[in-house]
Design an enzyme around this catalytic site. Sequence first.
Site, PDB file in Angstrom:
ATOM      1  N   SER A 131       0.829  -1.205   0.000  1.00  0.00           N
ATOM      2  CA  SER A 131       0.000   0.000   0.000  1.00  0.00           C
ATOM      3  C   SER A 131       0.866   1.259   0.000  1.00  0.00           C
ATOM      4  CB  SER A 131      -0.959  -0.043   1.195  1.00  0.00           C
ATOM      5  OG  SER A 131      -1.968   0.924   1.079  1.00  0.00           O
ATOM      6  N   ASP A 285     -10.295  -3.161  -4.985  1.00  0.00           N
ATOM      7  CA  ASP A 285      -9.333  -2.230  -4.384  1.00  0.00           C
ATOM      8  C   ASP A 285      -9.280  -0.965  -5.229  1.00  0.00           C
ATOM      9  OD1 ASP A 285      -7.193  -0.937  -3.183  1.00  0.00           O
ATOM     10  OD2 ASP A 285      -5.709  -2.475  -3.663  1.00  0.00           O
ATOM     11  N   HIS A 315      -8.213  -4.798  -0.709  1.00  0.00           N
ATOM     12  CA  HIS A 315      -7.096  -4.085  -0.108  1.00  0.00           C
ATOM     13  C   HIS A 315      -6.915  -4.509   1.347  1.00  0.00           C
ATOM     14  CE1 HIS A 315      -4.144  -0.827  -0.363  1.00  0.00           C
ATOM     15  NE2 HIS A 315      -4.353  -0.707   0.939  1.00  0.00           N
TER      16      HIS A 315
END
Length: 341
Positions: A131, A285, A315
């Site tokens: 991320s 996501d 995610h």
Amino acid sequence: MDTLRYFMSPNETPPTSDENVTVTETTFNDIPVRVYVPKRKSEALRRSVFYIHGGGWCLGSAALFECDLQSRQTADRLDAVVISVNYRLAPMYHFPVQFEDVYNALRWFLRKNILEKYGVNPERIGVSGDSAGGNLAAAVVQQLLDDQDVKIKLKIQSLIYPALQTSDVDTPSYQENSHFPILPKSLMVRFWSEYFTTDRSLEKAMYSNQHIPLESSHVLKLVNWSSLLPERFKKGYVYKNPAYGSSELARKYPGFLDVRAAPLLADDNKLRGLPPTYVITCQYDVLRDDGLMYVTRLQNAGVQVTHNHIEDGFHGVFSLRTFEISHRVMDQYISWLSENL
């Protein structure tokens, strides 16, 4: 963000060694890191993973249970030295502090005497992150290409559902997953804006996709999903050029147009020098298309890329070990590292 951090803090764990891995805390160039070293004897120098945690540049740490577990499992299963780096967080600190913390710690680690201290093979070092950590991983690996003082060349980079661009938050994945749990569009935009400023005007402009000024319109071709996404991910969406925004925002907060914050803005010449790359994207996501566009641009630049798209993924799945899918993704990640690092 302070409230979120407060509720996450009980999930932090001390640097506890176990029967397989020795865990210690130290600093690399004054940046706190956790070091994971396998206990079993090794006749040869070990490979190493320099890992950068996620959390939207605002949350998380190497001490979080999920990050700690992942690092010790990586060290044990790969027989590798894992360096899990911390960095100062927004909103108390803004870009480029986070980038500089990670970069300075990485440069320190790549010194000959430090590698010797931890028994690391200088030819088998990779950078990885998830991320916001994937964002920082991509950014520091790009930056290293221009750093004449660092003689060690990275062998690989691994980017786990990375955030890679701020220029268009209306890609198909942002539209499809705008309200999907864990990372809705509103939270991702908040993370992005907090990375640069506490001024909410940037968040408002970014959410409506009206923050790129006319004089910076050239960056949009580098993130134009209509030409960079595979057809199956376009799903009938029609590309619209983002509406141009205020030049004042870009003057006040130039970070959102800085390649160190948005690695997708790197030109093709820079991309050509990157090492073999592993990219994980998840169907559900908002950041899916960031990863997909980077895969396309890297492939077009001649970089060796392995793309692992998780059709049933979302995610954060890499860290949520209560889900079976998390173990599957971790196994795939370790398998790629085992074969390529």
